[in-house]
Structures are given as C-alpha cells and as structure tokens.
Design a protein around this motif. Structure first.
Motif, short mmCIF file in Angstrom:
data_model
loop_
_atom_site.label_atom_id
_atom_site.label_comp_id
_atom_site.label_asym_id
_atom_site.label_seq_id
_atom_site.Cartn_x
_atom_site.Cartn_y
_atom_site.Cartn_z
N TRP A 1 0.84 -1.19 0.00
CA TRP A 1 0.00 0.00 0.00
C TRP A 1 0.89 1.25 0.00
CZ3 TRP A 1 -2.39 -2.58 4.84
CH2 TRP A 1 -3.23 -3.64 4.45
N PRO A 2 1.56 1.55 -1.10
CA PRO A 2 2.56 2.62 -1.12
C PRO A 2 2.02 4.02 -0.89
CG PRO A 2 2.11 1.82 -3.34
CD PRO A 2 1.43 0.88 -2.40
N HIS A 3 0.77 4.28 -1.18
CA HIS A 3 0.19 5.60 -0.93
C HIS A 3 -0.54 5.65 0.41
CE1 HIS A 3 0.54 5.39 -5.38
NE2 HIS A 3 0.89 6.65 -5.25
N TYR A 4 -1.16 4.55 0.76
CA TYR A 4 -1.96 4.51 1.98
C TYR A 4 -1.10 4.58 3.24
CZ TYR A 4 -5.41 2.64 5.32
OH TYR A 4 -6.25 2.44 6.38
N VAL A 5 -0.04 3.78 3.29
CA VAL A 5 0.76 3.67 4.51
C VAL A 5 1.36 5.01 4.95
CG1 VAL A 5 2.82 2.64 5.52
CG2 VAL A 5 1.20 1.21 4.25
N PRO A 6 2.05 5.76 4.06
CA PRO A 6 2.63 7.03 4.54
C PRO A 6 1.58 8.02 5.03
CG PRO A 6 2.87 6.80 2.15
CD PRO A 6 2.44 5.48 2.66
N ARG A 7 0.40 8.01 4.42
CA ARG A 7 -0.65 8.90 4.88
C ARG A 7 -1.10 8.53 6.29
NH1 ARG A 7 -4.26 11.36 1.72
NH2 ARG A 7 -4.95 12.12 3.75
N VAL A 8 -1.25 7.23 6.55
CA VAL A 8 -1.69 6.79 7.87
C VAL A 8 -0.62 7.09 8.92
CG1 VAL A 8 -2.32 4.79 9.26
CG2 VAL A 8 -3.20 5.00 6.94
N LEU A 9 0.62 6.81 8.59
CA LEU A 9 1.71 7.07 9.54
C LEU A 9 1.81 8.56 9.85
CD1 LEU A 9 4.48 4.67 8.15
CD2 LEU A 9 3.02 4.32 10.17
N ALA A 10 1.56 9.40 8.83
CA ALA A 10 1.62 10.85 9.04
C ALA A 10 0.55 11.32 10.01
CB ALA A 10 1.48 11.58 7.70
N LEU A 11 -0.54 10.57 10.10
CA LEU A 11 -1.61 10.90 11.05
C LEU A 11 -1.32 10.36 12.45
CD1 LEU A 11 -4.74 10.25 8.79
CD2 LEU A 11 -3.82 12.47 9.50
N GLY A 12 -0.21 9.65 12.60
CA GLY A 12 0.18 9.15 13.91
C GLY A 12 -0.29 7.75 14.24
N HIS A 13 -0.77 7.02 13.24
CA HIS A 13 -1.27 5.66 13.46
C HIS A 13 -0.25 4.65 12.93
CE1 HIS A 13 -4.81 7.98 14.19
NE2 HIS A 13 -5.05 8.20 12.91
N THR A 14 0.04 3.64 13.72
CA THR A 14 1.06 2.66 13.33
C THR A 14 0.51 1.26 13.13
OG1 THR A 14 1.58 2.19 15.65
CG2 THR A 14 2.86 3.93 14.54
N HIS A 15 -0.70 0.99 13.64
CA HIS A 15 -1.26 -0.35 13.55
C HIS A 15 -2.70 -0.29 13.02
CE1 HIS A 15 2.14 -1.17 16.14
NE2 HIS A 15 1.94 -2.46 15.99
N VAL A 16 -3.10 -1.34 12.32
CA VAL A 16 -4.42 -1.38 11.73
C VAL A 16 -5.07 -2.74 11.98
CG1 VAL A 16 -3.57 -2.17 9.47
CG2 VAL A 16 -5.76 -0.98 9.61
N VAL A 17 -6.37 -2.69 12.19
CA VAL A 17 -7.21 -3.89 12.23
C VAL A 17 -8.36 -3.63 11.27
CG1 VAL A 17 -8.81 -5.25 13.63
CG2 VAL A 17 -6.64 -4.52 14.60
N ALA A 18 -8.70 -4.61 10.44
CA ALA A 18 -9.81 -4.47 9.50
C ALA A 18 -10.82 -5.58 9.74
CB ALA A 18 -9.31 -4.50 8.06
N LEU A 19 -12.04 -5.20 10.05
CA LEU A 19 -13.10 -6.16 10.34
C LEU A 19 -14.09 -6.17 9.18
CD1 LEU A 19 -13.70 -5.04 14.04
CD2 LEU A 19 -12.22 -6.89 13.22
N PRO A 20 -14.32 -7.34 8.57
CA PRO A 20 -15.12 -7.39 7.34
C PRO A 20 -16.60 -7.14 7.54
CG PRO A 20 -14.57 -9.60 8.07
CD PRO A 20 -13.81 -8.67 8.96
N LEU A 21 -17.15 -6.36 6.64
CA LEU A 21 -18.59 -6.12 6.56
C LEU A 21 -19.12 -7.20 5.62
CD1 LEU A 21 -19.49 -3.33 7.90
CD2 LEU A 21 -20.20 -2.66 5.62
N GLN A 22 -19.62 -8.30 6.20
CA GLN A 22 -19.96 -9.47 5.41
C GLN A 22 -21.40 -9.92 5.62
OE1 GLN A 22 -16.86 -12.22 6.67
NE2 GLN A 22 -15.89 -12.07 4.65
N VAL A 23 -21.95 -10.44 4.54
CA VAL A 23 -23.20 -11.20 4.59
C VAL A 23 -22.89 -12.52 3.89
CG1 VAL A 23 -24.71 -9.19 4.64
CG2 VAL A 23 -23.94 -10.09 2.43
N PRO A 24 -23.76 -13.52 3.97
CA PRO A 24 -23.44 -14.81 3.36
C PRO A 24 -23.00 -14.67 1.90
CG PRO A 24 -25.39 -15.02 4.70
CD PRO A 24 -25.03 -13.56 4.71
N ALA A 25 -21.80 -15.18 1.64
CA ALA A 25 -21.23 -15.25 0.28
C ALA A 25 -20.84 -13.89 -0.30
CB ALA A 25 -22.19 -15.95 -0.68
#
Length: 257
Positions: free
Chosen positions: A106-130
């Motif tokens: 994620w070459p564009h996403y990571v530096p932007r997030v780090l610049a905001l002071g965040h170093t760790h990420v968790v992603a929880l899926p928005l899922q329905v069956p299939a």
C-alpha cells in the motif's frame, strides 16, 4: 456513561438510522465510524462500503482526515478495505504498518496513515453470506492496539451494520424489480388492446394484427409499445389502422408480398 450503555447507544443509533424502514447508508456508515474509536478504545476508525452493482461505493471516517484518507484509498483501491486482495486483507489481528512488505503493498496509503500518527491497523469485514460489502478499519498506535475482546465487539457492530445495509439493498432491488414488472405488464396490456383495435378495424386475426403492429413499428424505427399506445388512443398513423389508406411504402411486409 458505562461501557454497556455506550454499546447500547451505538446499536440504537445504528438501528435508528432507518427512515421509513430503509436505512440511510451515509448516516449508518458515519455512525459506525464516529462511534467506534471511543467504544473500542482506538485512536481512529473508518468504514468502507463497496456493495457492487449499480450502488456507489462509499467511505466515512471518525474525523474529516480519516474520511479523506479512505476516499482517496477507495479511488486508488489501496488499504486493508480495498483492492484485489481485499479478502485476505481483512485483519483479525493488528498489523504493524511501518514494515517494508506493507509499504510495498500500500505505497500511498501507509505514509498517509503514519503521518496521522497511526502505526497499527485492524480491519473487520462487513460481510453477509457469500458476499463482502466492505470493512471497518481501526487505527491505533502500539499503546492502544485493540484487544481481542474489543475486536470481537467491533465485529458484532460490523455484522449488525452489514445485515442492516444488505436488507436495505435487497428491499431496493425488490422495489426496482416490482417496478419493472409493473411496466412490463402495462406494456403487455396496451399491446393486447392495440391488437384488438387493429383486428376489428382491419378484419385481421389477433396474430395478424400483432404482425401488422410490429412491422409498422420496425419500419418507423419506433418502440412497439409507443405505436400500440397511439393505436389505443386513436392517434396512430392511418396507414396502420385504416385499411382504406395506402400502406407505408417502407413497410417490409408490403415489399415481400
């Protein structure tokens, strides 16, 4: 307010985003993104909704900076909620962003997030069956990485949101299909009425009346239903409805006779 009251408040807010039974997608996403940091003990959050089909993808953040970040990520298809690797990018455990493999991914996403002071990420899926409809992204630094319990609670919020949005999508699809069927039925009725008019005025069988109606519509490069409506309303071309009128010279049925 106790944690239990905070949790109940979020669920009530998510449920209350519905207006006349159909939730406002933007409002629902904003509630989930804005309430998650305090409830789950993280610094920031964003939610991405990518339902597919004709429905537009949307993103919302816990603050304006996070909203801009996720909308840019959505356009670039980068980050844990985007891209061709989205299925394996949903992260049940915290991921440190400041590593070479993640920078490469994620070459564009990571530096932007780090610049905001965040170093760790968790992603929880928005899922329905299939289907995966998006993700809730939780951002933190090393000191406030969400615990397993917090992540489980977050997933419960996400699951509730996914079901709410999916049911709204199904309801909208149902309304669209109903409208299409109603229009098709109306069109069929008009065509049958026009066949009856032509059969009577030109002494044709019903099949012959339909052939005449279709041939005229084709020769005029018009929709069959529009021509049928004119026949029923008494506004059709006399060459179609009146057997004493000369036939349309461009009618292919006349050329072949």
């Amino acid at each position: 307010m106790t944690p239990q009251q905070q949790l109940a408040d979020v669920f009530v807010a998510l449920a209350g985003s519905a207006t006349e039974g159909s939730p406002d997608v933007s409002e629902t996403l904003a509630i989930l993104a804005e309430r998650s940091p305090r409830l789950l003990g993280v610094r920031a959050a964003s939610v991405v909704y990518t339902p597919g089909g004709r429905e537009e993808a949307q993103a919302s953040g816990s603050d304006p900076g996070m909203t801009r970040l996720e909308r840019e990520a959505l356009a670039r298809r980068e980050g844990p909620a985007h891209g061709p690797h989205r299925a394996d990018a949903h992260l049940a455990a915290p991921l440190c962003l400041d590593t070479a493999p993640v920078w490469h991914r994620w070459p564009h996403y990571v530096p932007r997030v780090l610049a905001l002071g965040h170093t760790h990420v968790v992603a929880l899926p928005l899922q329905v069956p299939a289907r995966t409809l998006g993700a809730l992204v939780l951002l933190s630094d090393r000191a406030d990485v969400p615990s397993a319990d917090a992540r489980a609670l977050g997933q419960s919020l996400v699951d509730f949101t996914a079901v709410t949005l999916h049911r709204a999508q199904e309801a909208e699809q149902g309304r669209t299909l109903t409208g299409q069927l109603e229009r098709a039925l109306t069109s069929r009725v008009v065509i049958e009425q026009a066949k009856g008019v032509l059969a009577t005025r030109r002494s044709l069988t019903m099949d012959g009346a339909f052939d005449a109606l279709r041939s005229h519509a084709r020769s005029q490069r018009r929709l069959l239903n529009d021509v049928a409506r004119e026949v029923v309303d008494g506004q059709a071309d006399p060459s179609l409805t009146d057997p004493t009128e000369p036939s349309d010279p461009s009618d292919p049925s006349e050329e072949s006779s």
